[in-house]
Design an enzyme around this catalytic site. Structure first.
Site, PDB file in Angstrom:
ATOM      1  N   TYR A   1     -66.775 -73.627 -49.210  1.00 28.10           N
ATOM      2  CA  TYR A   1     -67.971 -74.456 -49.386  1.00 28.10           C
ATOM      3  C   TYR A   1     -68.319 -74.617 -50.866  1.00 28.10           C
ATOM      4  CZ  TYR A   1     -68.925 -74.100 -44.342  1.00 28.10           C
ATOM      5  OH  TYR A   1     -68.848 -74.164 -42.967  1.00 28.10           O
TER       6      TYR A   1
ATOM      7  N   LYS B   1     -58.381 -65.122 -41.053  1.00 29.59           N
ATOM      8  CA  LYS B   1     -57.148 -65.740 -40.561  1.00 29.59           C
ATOM      9  C   LYS B   1     -56.006 -65.251 -41.450  1.00 29.59           C
ATOM     10  CE  LYS B   1     -56.063 -68.676 -37.903  1.00 29.59           C
ATOM     11  NZ  LYS B   1     -55.458 -68.575 -36.525  1.00 29.59           N
TER      12      LYS B   1
ATOM     13  N   ASP C   1     -60.008 -67.340 -34.641  1.00 23.42           N
ATOM     14  CA  ASP C   1     -59.959 -68.044 -33.358  1.00 23.42           C
ATOM     15  C   ASP C   1     -60.167 -67.069 -32.200  1.00 23.42           C
ATOM     16  OD1 ASP C   1     -57.522 -67.107 -34.324  1.00 23.42           O
ATOM     17  OD2 ASP C   1     -56.316 -68.608 -33.300  1.00 23.42           O
TER      18      ASP C   1
ATOM     19  N   ASP D   1     -73.561 -69.360 -35.725  1.00 23.98           N
ATOM     20  CA  ASP D   1     -74.181 -70.372 -34.870  1.00 23.98           C
ATOM     21  C   ASP D   1     -73.766 -70.165 -33.418  1.00 23.98           C
ATOM     22  OD1 ASP D   1     -75.513 -71.386 -36.965  1.00 23.98           O
ATOM     23  OD2 ASP D   1     -74.410 -73.262 -37.115  1.00 23.98           O
TER      24      ASP D   1
END
Ligand SMILES: [Mg+2]
Ligand SMILES: [Mg+2]
Lengths: 354, 354
Positions: A142, A189, A221, A249
């Site tokens: 980000y 990951k 995942d 979230d």
């Protein structure tokens, strides 16, 4: 205690829910004999409209001079859905986090037994869930370098992490795990990302300083699956900025209502407290937004300054609102209580005789 | 029809479930008068042990010369949990996708009414779910340039996308939406990522060529929430490589069993079919792995070659196994049927009189 608190309502329902939190802080002032001074400032789309900047210089100054920041929400459809936008309201929040070096976003996900039936998950999967996510907040993709080719046909984002950025939040997460169920799950990951491999190396090294904590590494995942299948098996989750964004979230969704969960963003010198939910522009001005997440972020603020009794008084008042069903319609469809009414009820029930 | 099919069992339970799919393809051969020739090849940890490479040259050649590839699973804990590994089994799969230009990973998530009670979601949230995810598979951060600083204290990953990479999968997704419920949801993080903004621009432009399809844009963190709260509102989801990785695993979790969902990865010249689940190393050799996801990927293979009646015969046999409760223990805890038995049952029930 004297606290100088910056109020950043932001966009959408932000200002409405923040107003309820201010009532609660004022109730704490009166009941416990503290003095809080409040300074309002603009951020997000509302600031862009006034100044062109999502984080005006004046707002940054107010935040830097405050003891704590209470934040509402950010983002409006008019910018978010417009692919030609060059400046986005969210950039104001990102810049603020970066400027104040708020590197750790702490998001508890706790299921209130009275509200467990709100959860989209079957009861067995959700009961006993009590986890906290430590999301790195000022690094990663980000904030990485971005690029668009001259002809606009190619775009690029960069994800970068340093050992220092990882280790400072890792220590916070290990300390939290030590005082809780002593389980830390690193989510990454590492099978595909170089930054994730750095996270694993750094966190695995730090783990040896916390022998009472069990470290477990999990791919993102798979973590997104476990958050649905076995959320009650997590204790402390440590992860990077983007995975933390998604996972927290998701955590709020499984808990039953996105309107119930608070968060804090802390650095070494500053701290900000905000609901986990977004600006929910469709609800703006309708007096239907749930103020509880914002009010529980007031409890986190009080805890941050070791005002534990005061924080518990706020939490008690919230639990009382659940017990008496003084809740907004997102929690109970048939409820006729609005944002203001719920905020007043909670503020009026904050006292020092718990 | 003559088809030359490469068999890549890979690691963990991969070879066991693949063996059941081969039985089913042989049943199709006999019942419908086709000829399939099978060529086995190594990939993943098993290939690394033999050759040092997760994708040996010989395997790549076999795949390039095949009409279709049936793939099992990849990854073992001995490499995945080792932070000092330099080569990872998963790199074999990534290289294969890249070499064959399998740019679109297609993952249907359909809830079988007979198995809806398996879902961790309350019935209301899961019933009627019938969505398909189009995940870009050869670009983005998993394939971007990576770097580690000399002292090992910094790491970097790059996410890159071009208009061409986005538009070729976008067209596939729009075409699928056109033949389904006519809703396309683009999932991105356009509020923070430059590559996501490129996705929005390109996909929004392409949308004008498909006026019957409604395009909706959604941020990834919100999509992860919607996948839990309202999965039945999705029709076709289009997204990048990493978001698709997370979202499709989440999709498989809400459906009730990760052992039930197939997928395909297609390019312009090649196509690969595989279960969505991983290598599940704890189950290896125990004859407990669910072969249905692999068998349903055989149905996708047959559909790919327009063998619709044959594909339906496979799906019918699978539904019969559900109806008769001839399932592995992951689907029904009390079941005593193993991988082999379920595979035999389904293969024996594939015939041309449906
Ligand atoms: Mg978010
Ligand atoms: Mg995955």
């Amino acid at each position: 205690m004297y606290l100088n608190i910056a109020l950043l309502g932001g966009d959408g329902i932000g200002p409405e829910v923040l107003a309820q939190s201010v009532k609660c802080l004022q109730a704490v002032e009166h009941s416990f004999g503290h003095t809080f001074s409040f300074t309002k400032a603009d951020i997000g789309a509302v600031a862009m409209k006034k100044t062109g900047e999502p984080l005006p210089e004046k707002t940054l100054k107010i935040c830097k001079n405050s003891d704590a920041i209470l934040f509402g929400a950010i983002g409006t459809p008019e910018y978010d859905q417009n692919p030609t936008s060059k400046v986005w309201p969210e950039q104001g929040l990102f810049k603020l986090r970066k400027e104040l070096d708020l590197f750790a976003n702490i998001r508890p996900v706790k299921v209130f037994p009275a509200l467990a039936k709100l959860s989209p998950l079957n009861r067995g999967n959700i009961l006993d869930t009590d986890l906290v996510i430590y999301r790195e907040l000022t690094g990663g993709i980000y904030f990485g370098k971005k690029k668009v080719s001259k002809d606009g046909a190619k775009a690029l984002d960069t994800c970068e992490y340093s050992e220092k950025e990882i280790s400072r939040i890792a220590h916070l997460a290990f300390k939290a795990a030590k005082s809780r169920q002593k389980k830390l799950t690193l989510v990454d990951k590492a099978n595909v990302l170089e930054t994730s491999r750095l996270w694993r190396r750094v966190v695995t090294n730090i783990a040896s300083s916390y022998p009472e904590v069990t470290l477990n590494c999990m791919f993102m995942d798979h973590a997104a699956v476990e958050m649905i299948l076995h959320p009650n098996k997590f204790d402390v989750i440590l992860t990077d900025n983007m995975f933390g964004d998604i996972l927290s979230d998701q955590g709020s969704a499984i808990s039953g209502s996105i309107g119930l969960l608070p968060s804090s963003s802390v650095g070494l010198g500053h701290a900000m407290f905000e609901p986990i939910h977004g600006s929910y522009p469709q609800a703006k001005g309708k007096n239907i937004a749930n103020p509880v997440a914002s009010i529980l972020s007031v409890a986190m603020l009080l805890q941050h300054f070791d005002l534990i009794e005061e924080a518990n008084a706020v939490i008690s008042a919230v639990l009382k609102s659940f017990a008496k069903k003084i809740v907004t319609p997102d929690v109970l469809g048939s409820s006729k209580y609005g944002t203001d009414y719920v905020g007043d009820f909670i503020a009026n029930n904050i006292n020092d005789d718990n």
